[in-house]
Design an enzyme around this catalytic site. Structure first.
Site, PDB file in Angstrom:
ATOM      1  N   GLY A  15      17.936  -6.440  -0.604  1.00  0.00           N
ATOM      2  CA  GLY A  15      16.602  -7.085  -0.272  1.00  0.00           C
ATOM      3  C   GLY A  15      16.343  -7.894  -1.646  1.00  0.00           C
ATOM      4  N   GLY A  16      17.268  -8.378  -2.098  1.00  0.00           N
ATOM      5  CA  GLY A  16      17.138  -8.836  -3.607  1.00  0.00           C
ATOM      6  C   GLY A  16      16.613 -10.319  -3.745  1.00  0.00           C
ATOM      7  N   LEU A  19       9.823 -10.134  -2.191  1.00  0.00           N
ATOM      8  CA  LEU A  19       8.838 -10.056  -3.269  1.00  0.00           C
ATOM      9  C   LEU A  19       9.406  -9.222  -4.472  1.00  0.00           C
ATOM     10  CD1 LEU A  19       5.974 -10.071  -4.112  1.00  0.00           C
ATOM     11  CD2 LEU A  19       5.429  -8.243  -2.951  1.00  0.00           C
ATOM     12  N   TYR A 174       8.109   3.218  10.977  1.00  0.00           N
ATOM     13  CA  TYR A 174       8.674   2.881   9.441  1.00  0.00           C
ATOM     14  C   TYR A 174       8.264   4.183   8.412  1.00  0.00           C
ATOM     15  CZ  TYR A 174       8.410   0.514   5.077  1.00  0.00           C
ATOM     16  OH  TYR A 174       8.792  -0.099   3.611  1.00  0.00           O
ATOM     17  N   ARG A 246      -7.683   1.160  -1.254  1.00  0.00           N
ATOM     18  CA  ARG A 246      -6.280   0.983  -1.483  1.00  0.00           C
ATOM     19  C   ARG A 246      -6.167   0.898  -2.993  1.00  0.00           C
ATOM     20  NH1 ARG A 246      -6.268   2.202   2.926  1.00  0.00           N
ATOM     21  NH2 ARG A 246      -5.400   1.550   4.647  1.00  0.00           N
ATOM     22  N   ASP A 308      -8.819  -0.816  10.952  1.00  0.00           N
ATOM     23  CA  ASP A 308      -9.018  -0.623   9.684  1.00  0.00           C
ATOM     24  C   ASP A 308      -7.529   0.040   9.135  1.00  0.00           C
ATOM     25  OD1 ASP A 308     -11.342  -1.685   8.722  1.00  0.00           O
ATOM     26  OD2 ASP A 308     -12.485   0.180   9.159  1.00  0.00           O
TER      27      ASP A 308
END
Length: 347
Positions: A15-16, A19, A174, A246, A308
């Site tokens: 995943g380089g 982000l 996930y 968050r 939400d």
């Protein structure tokens, strides 16, 4: 990992090109390490090896000039396929792995494709960890998420609470796939003595984020919506009630702390990488910060017809502060402004 361990270290980053991978790549380049990006994007070099930018670098959060960092993307191989994963390990012979690759998405994608999020991530995680074991990789640092924690729990959450109950219904596919990385790390240590570990960041944002309105996380999605509202002269509409809380971590901060984890963190137990509890913000206050970053002077309104998700996920970074009491995180306003600059370049 001491200095002698890094003389021929090869760090493979799955995943380089995402982000966090891009933030790690920037750190590796400025640290003077060899950087290889086999499927470099347009405008990027496949191989970079520059003199280290020594001014202002903290060695705790920097790559070593003797290291070789390889940044993989999905174009280099499908990590859901054991044969392709094995080929990648044979090609690059890594000594260390940072496992960032994942099938990810925002709240609504997680709710709509629960089976896909579960199966694709289970396959990727098992292939990477077992491939690393078979290749003799010394250390793997995998990236989890605070969504692995139980929905019904006491706050703040900490590393001991991961398996204390089911995760929130909205992203259980996930979350369960990510939880099993922790289980697998412990099983590998018990059976083979391998010291693989994991980090648990809070909500990540920064340059190179996904600004697609259908699949983005909250900050890049808000930035993009704010840009469109500003261009159209319309109010900014924010999904949900605005009340959920968050903690957000800037991608460059997370990358620095992942490098520290790779080099210095000694535990198999995962570690939460997060800003302090006092830096938790509501989505409504976040929208105000985004509007400020975008120089948006219009009104914004909440859309309570949209879900939400989990109301709060307050995470304790007490373990991190035990190791790094002096680490200074990037302030939210500064981080959203830097992320905005990336969106401006795309629009």
């Amino acid at each position: 990992m001491n200095a002698s361990d890094t003389q021929s270290a090869v760090i493979l980053v799955t995943g380089g090109t995402g982000l966090v991978g891009q933030a790690l790549r920037a750190i590796a380049i400025e640290s003077g390490a060899q950087v290889v990006t086999p499927s470099a994007r347009e405008g990027e070099k496949a191989f970079v090896h520059l003199p280290a930018v020594t001014a202002g670098l903290d060695p705790r959060f920097s790559a070593r000039p003797t290291e070789k960092w390889v940044f993989l993307s999905s174009r280099d191989g499908d990590l859901r396929d054991p044969a392709q994963t094995k080929r990648l390990f044979e090609t690059y012979s890594p000594t260390h792995v940072i496992h960032l690759a994942a099938f990810v998405g925002g709240l609504f994608a997680n709710m709509a494709y629960k089976s896909d999020f579960l199966r694709d991530n289970l396959l990727m995680n098992d292939n990477v960890l077992e491939g690393a074991r078979l290749a003799g990789v010394e250390k793997v640092v995998s990236c989890l998420s605070t969504c692995v924690f139980p929905d019904k729990t006491a706050y703040p959450i900490d590393e001991s609470m991961i398996h204390n109950g089911p995760p929130h219904e909205s992203n259980f596919g996930y979350a369960y796939a990510k939880r099993l990385i922790d289980v697998q790390n412990k099983a590998y240590f018990d059976q083979y003595g391998i010291r693989y570990t994991a980090v648990i960041p809070t909500n990540i944002y920064g340059p190179h984020d996904n600004f697609n309105l259908a699949s983005s996380h909250v900050i890049p999605g808000l930035l993009h919506r704010c840009l469109l509202a500003k261009q159209a002269g319309e109010p900014l509409t924010v999904s949900g009630s605005g009340s959920p809380l968050r903690q957000f971590i800037y991608s460059r901060d997370l990358a620095r702390l992942i490098v520290w984890t790779l080099h210095e963190y000694p535990e198999i137990e995962p570690i939460i990488l997060s800003v302090d509890e006092k830096d938790e913000v509501s989505i409504r206050d976040l929208a105000a910060s985004v509007a400020k970053a975008m120089d948006y002077e219009g009104n914004f309104q909440m859309d309570p017809s949209k879900a939400d998700g989990q109301h709060k996920k307050t995470a304790s970074n007490a373990k991190l502060r035990k190791y790094l009491p002096d680490y200074e995180f990037t302030p939210l306003d500064q981080g959203t402004s830097s992320t905005r600059a990336r969106l401006d370049g795309r629009s």
